[in-house]
Scaffold this motif. Structure first.
Motif, mmCIF file in Angstrom:
data_model
loop_
_atom_site.group_PDB
_atom_site.id
_atom_site.type_symbol
_atom_site.label_atom_id
_atom_site.label_comp_id
_atom_site.label_asym_id
_atom_site.label_seq_id
_atom_site.Cartn_x
_atom_site.Cartn_y
_atom_site.Cartn_z
ATOM 1 N N LYS A 12 0.840 -1.207 0.000
ATOM 2 C CA LYS A 12 0.000 0.000 0.000
ATOM 3 C C LYS A 12 0.875 1.257 0.000
ATOM 4 O O LYS A 12 0.565 2.236 -0.680
ATOM 5 N N GLN A 15 2.100 1.705 -3.481
ATOM 6 C CA GLN A 15 1.033 2.247 -4.322
ATOM 7 C C GLN A 15 0.913 3.754 -4.117
ATOM 8 O O GLN A 15 0.782 4.517 -5.074
ATOM 9 N N TYR A 34 -9.237 6.247 -14.448
ATOM 10 C CA TYR A 34 -9.699 5.527 -13.272
ATOM 11 C C TYR A 34 -10.545 6.494 -12.462
ATOM 12 O O TYR A 34 -10.301 7.708 -12.461
ATOM 13 N N THR A 38 -11.677 5.100 -6.808
ATOM 14 C CA THR A 38 -10.819 3.926 -7.008
ATOM 15 C C THR A 38 -9.370 4.271 -6.694
ATOM 16 O O THR A 38 -8.700 3.570 -5.923
ATOM 17 N N ARG A 41 -8.871 4.766 -3.038
ATOM 18 C CA ARG A 41 -8.745 3.506 -2.279
ATOM 19 C C ARG A 41 -7.350 2.929 -2.425
ATOM 20 O O ARG A 41 -6.782 2.406 -1.463
ATOM 21 N N TRP A 42 -6.782 3.017 -3.611
ATOM 22 C CA TRP A 42 -5.412 2.539 -3.803
ATOM 23 C C TRP A 42 -4.448 3.335 -2.936
ATOM 24 O O TRP A 42 -3.465 2.809 -2.436
ATOM 25 N N ASP A 47 -7.277 1.096 3.494
ATOM 26 C CA ASP A 47 -8.183 0.373 2.593
ATOM 27 C C ASP A 47 -7.425 -0.795 1.967
ATOM 28 O O ASP A 47 -6.331 -0.615 1.437
ATOM 29 N N THR A 49 -7.758 -2.350 -0.763
ATOM 30 C CA THR A 49 -7.820 -2.447 -2.216
ATOM 31 C C THR A 49 -6.437 -2.308 -2.837
ATOM 32 O O THR A 49 -5.740 -1.309 -2.615
#
Length: 165
Positions: A12, A15, A34, A38, A41-42, A47, A49
């Protein structure tokens, strides 16, 4: 297959670094089509995701740095190598050293603040992790500069006496 929490936080963080390197949530949203939620969340450490492989490849290609790929390699006990080690051949080792020391001081300060109340919160951990990521990049730059010096058989340190001309 069970994934450890530490591994998840590492990915994470990678990311988040990747999104930042690509210009932030808004740019990633516009450039790669995107949704804002979304990408958010990345980018959110709390999160679970994870980015799909296509997004990882697209974003890493965009910024030129394999943040997530490197984190995934680390999870397997591997590391990536930079095929362009000469990219920092002309970078002064003194500059990279100074940058590394700056990040070290920033990390020490962040840790001191975080542990001052005998508890490290998730927010403080997130802040310290960002500093550690910057410090890791500075360390990589310094190691590349040192490798270039070794390959050349040595290099002047770039020091000079002020006033001598």
């Amino acid at each position: 297959m069970s994934v450890s929490e530490a591994w998840m936080f590492r990915v994470k963080a990678a990311q988040r670094d990747l999104i930042e390197a690509c210009g932030g949530i808004r740019r990633v949203e516009r450039r790669f089509n995107y949704g804002k939620s979304t990408v958010g969340r990345w980018n959110d450490a709390s999160d679970p995701t994870l980015m799909p492989l296509g997004a990882i490849v697209a974003l890493e290609t965009d910024c030129g740095i394999p943040y997530v790929t490197g984190a995934l390699a680390e999870a397997s006990g591997r590391r990536l190598t930079d095929p362009d080690e000469d990219r920092v051949a002309d970078v002064c080792v003194m500059t990279t050293h100074a940058e590394l020391l700056r990040h070290t001081a920033e990390l020490a300060n962040g840790m001191a603040i975080a542990i001052s109340d005998s508890r490290v919160t998730p927010t403080e951990a997130q802040t310290i992790d960002r500093i550690a990521a910057s410090m890791q990049n500075a360390m990589n730059d310094m190691r590349a500069a040192l490798a270039a010096i070794k390959a050349k058989g040595g290099s002047p340190a770039g020091l000079r006496v002020v006033g001598d001309e």
